[in-house]
Design an enzyme around this catalytic site. Structure first.
Site, mmCIF file in Angstrom:
data_model
loop_
_atom_site.group_PDB
_atom_site.id
_atom_site.type_symbol
_atom_site.label_atom_id
_atom_site.label_comp_id
_atom_site.label_asym_id
_atom_site.label_seq_id
_atom_site.Cartn_x
_atom_site.Cartn_y
_atom_site.Cartn_z
ATOM 1 C CG ASP A 8 59.269 54.816 118.594
ATOM 2 O OD1 ASP A 8 59.424 55.687 117.727
ATOM 3 O OD2 ASP A 8 58.201 54.646 119.214
ATOM 4 C CG ASP A 10 56.790 60.638 119.967
ATOM 5 O OD1 ASP A 10 57.144 61.293 120.966
ATOM 6 O OD2 ASP A 10 56.883 61.066 118.806
#
Length: 181
Positions: A8, A10
């Site tokens: 991922d 953020d």
């Protein structure tokens, strides 16, 4: 077949900042570079998979996102860390601009982005992982057949108790590199 860490963005690679889309606001999370270097030494390659509903909401454009991702990739390259690809989902099921307002296969927890990367890069799912700071990241990894690991950066520390019986947990990417080793 390739061993890949799906990441991922953020809250995992960069410090969580609401609807981040400018490079000058980008800041790497603690131990990201060192953790990725360790994982690379173990033979892992990297793919980024990120939900970006800020596009659907009209906060920034796909070009803005691509520019930021390109800068991140260039910065990681300076540390001899290569990103195979940055996949992103610009959609939101309920909010935003018409062309982006839809249910899709790519928005995590759906595994669309991961499945696309697995197919394109001939990923060995038995020896690959999904790392993220939200339950949606972990669920997407699981649906794609990967082992998922919660990282306690970003929103991770808020859901640790909810997922600790089901998923591995690491405090940052350097810690996770030790868990994987």
């Amino acid at each position: 077949m390739r061993k890949v860490i799906f990441l991922d963005r953020d809250g995992t690679i960069n410090v969580e900042k609401s609807y981040l889309h400018k490079w000058e606001d980008f800041e790497f999370e603690k131990n990201v570079i060192d953790g990725l270097k360790e994982l690379k030494k173990m033979g892992y390659e990297f793919i980024v998979v990120t939900n970006q509903s800020g596009i659907a909401r009209g906060y920034y454009s796909e070009d803005d996102l691509k520019a930021l991702n390109n800068e991140m990739v260039k910065e990681l390259k300076k540390h001899d860390i290569d990103i195979l690809e940055c996949y992103y989902c610009p959609h939101h099921p309920e909010k935003g601009l018409d062309q982006y307002k839809k249910n899709c296969d790519c928005r995590k927890p759906n595994p669309g982005m991961l499945l696309e990367g697995i197919k394109k890069y001939n990923v060995d799912i038995e020896n690959s992982f999904m790392i993220g700071d939200k339950k949606t990241d972990l669920e997407a990894g699981k649906k794609a057949g990967l082992k998922s690991i919660l990282i306690l950066t970003g929103y991770g520390k808020n859901i640790e108790d909810d997922v600790k019986k089901e998923y591995l947990i690491g405090k940052d990417l350097l810690d996770i590199s030790k868990i994987i080793k």
